[in-house]
Write a protein that holds these residues in place. Structure first.
Motif, PDB file in Angstrom:
ATOM      1  N   UNK A 271      63.120  18.802 -53.794  1.00 24.88           N
ATOM      2  CA  UNK A 271      62.783  17.797 -54.813  1.00 24.88           C
ATOM      3  C   UNK A 271      63.370  16.421 -54.545  1.00 24.88           C
ATOM      4  N   UNK A 272      64.611  16.354 -54.053  1.00 25.00           N
ATOM      5  CA  UNK A 272      65.237  15.052 -53.802  1.00 25.00           C
ATOM      6  C   UNK A 272      64.492  14.302 -52.697  1.00 25.00           C
ATOM      7  N   UNK A 273      64.150  15.007 -51.626  1.00 26.16           N
ATOM      8  CA  UNK A 273      63.403  14.382 -50.531  1.00 26.16           C
ATOM      9  C   UNK A 273      62.009  13.976 -50.995  1.00 26.16           C
ATOM     10  N   UNK A 274      61.392  14.798 -51.853  1.00 26.12           N
ATOM     11  CA  UNK A 274      60.053  14.477 -52.368  1.00 26.12           C
ATOM     12  C   UNK A 274      60.078  13.179 -53.167  1.00 26.12           C
ATOM     13  N   UNK A 275      61.113  12.986 -53.985  1.00 28.61           N
ATOM     14  CA  UNK A 275      61.238  11.759 -54.772  1.00 28.61           C
ATOM     15  C   UNK A 275      61.376  10.552 -53.855  1.00 28.61           C
ATOM     16  N   UNK A 276      62.257  10.661 -52.850  1.00 30.56           N
ATOM     17  CA  UNK A 276      62.471   9.535 -51.934  1.00 30.56           C
ATOM     18  C   UNK A 276      61.186   9.182 -51.192  1.00 30.56           C
ATOM     19  N   UNK A 277      60.465  10.195 -50.736  1.00 25.25           N
ATOM     20  CA  UNK A 277      59.197   9.966 -50.031  1.00 25.25           C
ATOM     21  C   UNK A 277      58.170   9.339 -50.955  1.00 25.25           C
ATOM     22  N   UNK A 278      58.076   9.862 -52.175  1.00 27.22           N
ATOM     23  CA  UNK A 278      57.086   9.369 -53.138  1.00 27.22           C
ATOM     24  C   UNK A 278      57.300   7.884 -53.424  1.00 27.22           C
ATOM     25  N   UNK A 279      58.538   7.498 -53.723  1.00 28.59           N
ATOM     26  CA  UNK A 279      58.827   6.109 -54.053  1.00 28.59           C
ATOM     27  C   UNK A 279      58.565   5.205 -52.848  1.00 28.59           C
ATOM     28  N   UNK A 280      59.003   5.625 -51.672  1.00 29.34           N
ATOM     29  CA  UNK A 280      58.820   4.824 -50.461  1.00 29.34           C
ATOM     30  C   UNK A 280      57.351   4.573 -50.169  1.00 29.34           C
ATOM     31  N   UNK A 281      56.545   5.629 -50.177  1.00 30.49           N
ATOM     32  CA  UNK A 281      55.133   5.467 -49.812  1.00 30.49           C
ATOM     33  C   UNK A 281      54.336   4.766 -50.906  1.00 30.49           C
ATOM     34  N   UNK A 282      54.637   5.043 -52.173  1.00 22.78           N
ATOM     35  CA  UNK A 282      53.930   4.345 -53.248  1.00 22.78           C
ATOM     36  C   UNK A 282      54.257   2.855 -53.227  1.00 22.78           C
ATOM     37  N   UNK A 283      55.508   2.524 -52.927  1.00 22.52           N
ATOM     38  CA  UNK A 283      55.871   1.110 -52.774  1.00 22.52           C
ATOM     39  C   UNK A 283      55.016   0.443 -51.698  1.00 22.52           C
ATOM     40  N   UNK A 284      54.868   1.128 -50.565  1.00 25.35           N
ATOM     41  CA  UNK A 284      54.099   0.582 -49.450  1.00 25.35           C
ATOM     42  C   UNK A 284      52.627   0.428 -49.816  1.00 25.35           C
ATOM     43  N   UNK A 285      52.055   1.463 -50.446  1.00 26.99           N
ATOM     44  CA  UNK A 285      50.631   1.428 -50.794  1.00 26.99           C
ATOM     45  C   UNK A 285      50.342   0.355 -51.836  1.00 26.99           C
ATOM     46  N   UNK A 286      51.259   0.202 -52.806  1.00 28.41           N
ATOM     47  CA  UNK A 286      51.068  -0.828 -53.833  1.00 28.41           C
ATOM     48  C   UNK A 286      51.187  -2.223 -53.222  1.00 28.41           C
ATOM     49  N   UNK A 287      52.186  -2.420 -52.353  1.00 28.76           N
ATOM     50  CA  UNK A 287      52.393  -3.729 -51.747  1.00 28.76           C
ATOM     51  C   UNK A 287      51.214  -4.131 -50.866  1.00 28.76           C
ATOM     52  N   UNK A 288      50.652  -3.162 -50.164  1.00 24.27           N
ATOM     53  CA  UNK A 288      49.537  -3.437 -49.253  1.00 24.27           C
ATOM     54  C   UNK A 288      48.173  -3.377 -49.944  1.00 24.27           C
ATOM     55  N   UNK A 289      48.180  -3.000 -51.233  1.00 26.24           N
ATOM     56  CA  UNK A 289      46.936  -2.856 -52.002  1.00 26.24           C
ATOM     57  C   UNK A 289      45.962  -1.901 -51.304  1.00 26.24           C
ATOM     58  N   UNK A 290      46.514  -0.841 -50.726  1.00 25.32           N
ATOM     59  CA  UNK A 290      45.703   0.159 -50.027  1.00 25.32           C
ATOM     60  C   UNK A 290      45.068   1.124 -51.027  1.00 25.32           C
ATOM     61  N   UNK A 291      43.761   1.302 -51.006  1.00 22.28           N
ATOM     62  CA  UNK A 291      43.135   2.296 -51.880  1.00 22.28           C
ATOM     63  C   UNK A 291      43.702   3.686 -51.601  1.00 22.28           C
ATOM     64  N   UNK A 292      43.711   4.520 -52.628  1.00 26.45           N
ATOM     65  CA  UNK A 292      44.216   5.883 -52.479  1.00 26.45           C
ATOM     66  C   UNK A 292      43.174   6.889 -52.963  1.00 26.45           C
ATOM     67  N   UNK A 293      43.219   8.061 -52.339  1.00 28.51           N
ATOM     68  CA  UNK A 293      42.454   9.211 -52.800  1.00 28.51           C
ATOM     69  C   UNK A 293      43.471  10.313 -53.063  1.00 28.51           C
TER      70      UNK A 293
END
Length: 323
Positions: A271-293
């Motif tokens: 769970x701890x690693x999942x949280x760190x990964x989730x925040x890191x990648x969502x930050x990147x996707x939001x900053x880059x305005x990358x569409x998600x599926x």
């Protein structure tokens, strides 16, 4: 004068309709209820590719307090009711994109298959594909985000024979090794391991192991996203300069794990690693305005994530019914 006439006309019309209804006239609906729904697929163009989202059916998790951890249950329920969702039963979708790249047909994740571990509404992927006019024999590649029961469950049928006879199957080796380990059959992961072995061992000779950063198929790049499982992977899909990210299980819910991405999820291996990964990648996707599926977001799961305070917000892409 015109306004007065309009009002009188409307009042007269309303009185007439009321009288017709009371007399059992033609204003009463007599058509039977149809009890049918639209086919469970949605199609859109993306660059030079054609994307068809097919569903394996809704997956009910039940009481959110059992799956979403680290936040008071009443707060979770309020987050759901504030978004007009049931506070007592979290229902996830299972959105599998089929991407036609022109020279190959690629399916991402395959649903629950024959397992009814989450109830009777899952297991309709093959039916959804048929509704969309996609033949299983035409699938060239099955790309798996990870080896959980609801993502690899539809690789083989009830007879243990591959449902996609001409496809290679792509997955991270660490996830394959973890979830097919017969040493785990006596532990708490037993049901997940049985299902993974049922679906992955029959296609062992067709497996292709993918690595972080690898463009393992033209236009499809693996991005390691560990935590939910040891080898959980998301995928950047690119066509004609446009890209979207297939999230797999980076986040399971368009409200709970976006508004509070540091909340833990009961089905995470780490769970701890999942949280760190989730925040890191969502930050990147939001900053880059990358569409998600997203596999588990509300149907059909395609849109954007944007920053919102300490968390994020999901903005669904309007469904365009014209290609």
């Amino acid at each position: 004068m015109t306004q007065d006439v309009s009002r009188r006309s409307l009042l007269t019309l309303g009185a007439g309709l009321g009288a017709t209804a009371m007399l059992g006239g033609s204003a009463l609906a007599k058509a039977p209820k149809l009890g049918t729904q639209a086919p469970y697929f949605h199609r859109f163009n993306f660059g030079d590719a054609e994307v068809t989202v097919v569903s394996d059916g809704p997956l009910p998790l039940g009481d959110p307090g059992g799956a979403f951890l680290g936040v008071p249950k009443e707060e979770i329920k309020k987050m759901l009711t504030d978004n007009f969702l049931s506070p007592d039963n979290v229902v996830l979708e299972q959105n599998s994109p089929v991407v036609n790249m022109g020279d190959r047909l690629v399916l991402f994740d395959t649903g629950m298959g024959t397992s009814k571990a989450f109830g009777p509404t899952t297991g309709r992927l093959q039916k959804s594909m048929a509704e969309a006019g996609i033949k299983p024999a035409d699938i060239d590649a099955v790309v798996c985000s990870h080896a959980h029961i609801d993502h690899i469950g539809g690789i083989v049928g009830a007879d243990d024979k591959p449902l996609f006879p001409n496809a290679q199957v792509y997955i991270a080796q660490s996830d394959y090794d973890f979830w097919t380990d017969e040493g785990k059959l006596g532990g708490p992961l037993k049901d997940f391991v049985i299902h993974a072995r049922k679906n992955l061992l029959p296609v062992k000779d067709r497996l292709v192991f993918i690595k972080d950063g690898q463009e393992f198929l033209p236009g499809i790049q693996a991005v390691a996203a560990p935590g939910h499982t040891v080898g959980h992977t998301v995928f950047m899909v690119t066509s004609k300069g446009k890209s979207f990210c297939f999230l797999g299980d980076l986040t399971h819910h368009q409200v709970l794990l976006l508004e509070k991405p540091r909340m833990e999820f009961a089905y995470d291996t780490d769970p701890k690693a999942a949280v760190a990964t989730r925040v890191k990648l969502l930050d990147m996707l939001a900053a880059n305005k990358t569409p998600v599926m997203s596999y588990h977001f509300a149907w059909p799961g395609y849109g954007h994530v944007v920053k919102a305070g300490d968390g994020f917000r999901y903005i669904a892409e309007p469904m365009n019914m014209q290609l």
